[in-house]
Design an enzyme around this catalytic site. Structure first.
Site, PDB file in Angstrom:
ATOM      1  CB  SER A   1      -4.977  -5.998   7.694  1.00  0.00           C
ATOM      2  OG  SER A   1      -4.380  -4.945   8.407  1.00  0.00           O
TER       3      SER A   1
ATOM      4  CG  ASP B   1      -4.746   2.125  12.750  1.00  0.00           C
ATOM      5  OD1 ASP B   1      -4.686   2.260  13.994  1.00  0.00           O
ATOM      6  OD2 ASP B   1      -4.663   1.026  12.186  1.00  0.00           O
TER       7      ASP B   1
ATOM      8  NE  ARG C   1      -1.699   2.597  13.734  1.00  0.00           N
ATOM      9  CZ  ARG C   1      -0.952   1.881  12.903  1.00  0.00           C
ATOM     10  NH1 ARG C   1       0.334   2.165  12.748  1.00  0.00           N
ATOM     11  NH2 ARG C   1      -1.474   0.889  12.217  1.00  0.00           N
TER      12      ARG C   1
ATOM     13  CG  ASP D   1      -1.842  -1.117   1.345  1.00  0.00           C
ATOM     14  OD1 ASP D   1      -1.596  -2.150   0.685  1.00  0.00           O
ATOM     15  OD2 ASP D   1      -2.818  -1.010   2.101  1.00  0.00           O
TER      16      ASP D   1
HETATM   17  N1  ARG Z   1      -8.676  -2.864  15.718  1.00  0.00           N
HETATM   18  C1  ARG Z   1      -7.425  -2.532  16.339  1.00  0.00           C
HETATM   19  C2  ARG Z   1      -7.379  -1.067  16.670  1.00  0.00           C
HETATM   20  O1  ARG Z   1      -8.153  -0.334  16.151  1.00  0.00           O
HETATM   21  C3  ARG Z   1      -6.266  -2.956  15.475  1.00  0.00           C
HETATM   22  C4  ARG Z   1      -6.030  -2.140  14.251  1.00  0.00           C
HETATM   23  C5  ARG Z   1      -4.974  -2.734  13.385  1.00  0.00           C
HETATM   24  N2  ARG Z   1      -4.567  -1.833  12.329  1.00  0.00           N
HETATM   25  C6  ARG Z   1      -4.104  -2.231  11.174  1.00  0.00           C
HETATM   26  N3  ARG Z   1      -3.786  -1.306  10.329  1.00  0.00           N
HETATM   27  N4  ARG Z   1      -3.983  -3.486  10.837  1.00  0.00           N
HETATM   28  O2  ARG Z   1      -6.563  -0.644  17.433  1.00  0.00           O
END
Ligand code: ARG
Length: 411
Positions: A178, A126, A97, A16
């Site tokens: 992912s 995110d 993050r 990506d």
């Molecule tokens: N659902 C979790 C959160 O919002 C994990 C997110 C994982 N992110 C990713 N880009 N794979 O914190």
């Protein structure tokens, strides 16, 4: 000729973000500066990044090792708070993050960029977390989120874009979900995991063994805390990053720290995620145990409510806010007596406490013992019950009175 505008892209080297480099050049004619945060995702993801970024079209790349800051200033305060999202998720992705966003801003300022960009999708949490960090720290930066803008809809579209634009495609085998990995955890979601009725494949996990395959022998481990901060494992003092890595190894080999859950995302939908947080699960367990041992009842109970709020705030990306700072003031004060050691036994995915030690404990053996003691007068309990139960007594009396008059009048 005027110099091109610069954009700093949060770059992972995956498909990506590789596509995003090219797309930003084509669509906006930016000079692309890549920024990769080393959050403990492992060397295989970091190797060859510089060459890959330059070959894909970036003018330069910053690889920032933020592991220590992440553990010391983000993860450990989160541990002290007791935050767990919806009773299960130890917030491994969410907590990283804001710091990645902060470093993105710092690099943008350093290279004189007008814009930052990230590869988070338009449905996830995110994007919010990155962008809240940017807004809080430098609201004048423009933000580009290609996934919300471009016509590519899927990984297949990305793959085709890469092929037709001569973008080197990452050689790592494509996984059917992912993954986000850092020193605290791994998360898996999307793809075949979207069916909540279906168990994940056994070979998906990376930080922990299947509890069924864990040793048939218990292992004891101790964690020591200093004011709520984990500082030693089995009596050996360790730096924050080392400490988490060591506990990941210990807990991981006993299958500790796996979570499979359906969670509420910030944007409103439910999503299914799988997490491995072996060391973190152990640390959170021991920390809570030590608080049970050292905090007074009212502070502990009040703090449980704060932990819910703190978890929500981290999940929602609200790290750089006055509320978080204010809660930190409360939490830090509560942690003053949280010093001591907790021993635990690990066995096939389970943790059991096996010992507690603290110079600050409020546990007073003389108080609970059934033996004779001089501090506590059992007779006093009667007065306590009479007064504390007074509202019940009054309510009960009214009821009796009402029932009687009903009997007398027949209605
Ligand atoms: N659902 C979790 C959160 O919002 C994990 C997110 C994982 N992110 C990713 N880009 N794979 O914190």
């Amino acid at each position: 000729m005027m110099a091109k505008e610069k954009v700093v892209l949060a770059y992972s080297g995956g498909l990506d973000t590789s596509v995003i480099v090219k797309w930003l050049q084509n669509k906006y004619d930016y000079e692309i500066v890549a920024m990769t945060a080393n959050v403990g995702q492992g060397n295989s993801e970091l190797e060859g990044l510089e060459e890959k970024a330059i070959r894909t079209g970036a003018s330069q790349i910053f690889i920032e090792d933020i592991r220590e800051e992440l553990v010391r200033d983000y993860i450990f305060p989160m541990v002290q708070s007791g935050a767990v999202y919806e009773g299960k998720y130890l917030l491994g992705t969410a907590i990283a993050r804001p710091l990645i966003g902060k470093r993105l801003v710092e690099i943008a300022e350093k290279v004189g960029a007008t814009t930052v960009a990230h590869g988070a999708t338009g449905k996830g949490n995110d994007q919010v977390r990155f962008e809240f960090a940017v807004k809080a720290l430098n609201p004048y930066l423009k933000i580009i989120a290609p996934w919300r803008e471009w016509e590519l809809q899927s990984r297949t579209d990305c793959m085709n874009y890469a092929l037709s634009h001569d973008i080197p495609i990452p050689v790592t085998a494509e996984k059917p979900y992912s993954i986000d990995r850092n020193i605290w955890h791994i998360s898996f979601e999307g793809g075949i995991l979207e069916d909540p009725a279906r168990e994940p494949d056994k070979d998906m996990f990376r930080l922990s063994v299947d509890p069924l395959d864990a040793p048939d022998k218990m292992e004891e481990v101790t964690i020591s805390f200093e004011k709520g901060i984990p500082c030693a494992v089995n009596g050996q003092n360790l730096e924050p990053v080392q400490l988490v890595e060591e506990l990941n190894a210990i807990a991981g080999r006993h299958g500790v720290g796996r979570v499979d859950m359906v969670e509420n995302r910030l944007l409103g939908m439910k999503s299914r995620g799988i997490y491995e947080t072996p060391g973190g699960t152990l640390i959170a367990f021991a920390h809570r145990e030590l608080e049970h041992f050292t905090l007074d009842r009212e502070t502990y109970h009040y703090k449980e409510g704060i932990a819910l709020k703190y978890a929500e705030l981290i999940y929602y990306g609200l790290w750089f806010t006055p509320l978080r700072e204010a809660l930190d003031g409360f939490i830090q004060k509560t942690q003053e007596p949280v010093t001591g050691t907790i021993a635990m036994k690990l066995y096939k995915g389970n943790i059991n406490v096996s010992g507690r030690e603290s110079a600050h404990t409020l546990y007073h053996h003389g108080m609970v013992t059934f033996e004779q003691d001089e501090l506590f007068e059992q007779k006093d309990a009667q007065g306590f019950i009479n007064l504390y139960g007074l509202p019940l007594t009054i309510k009960g009396m009214m009821k009796v009175k009402k029932d009687k008059s009903r009997e007398a009048t027949g209605n």
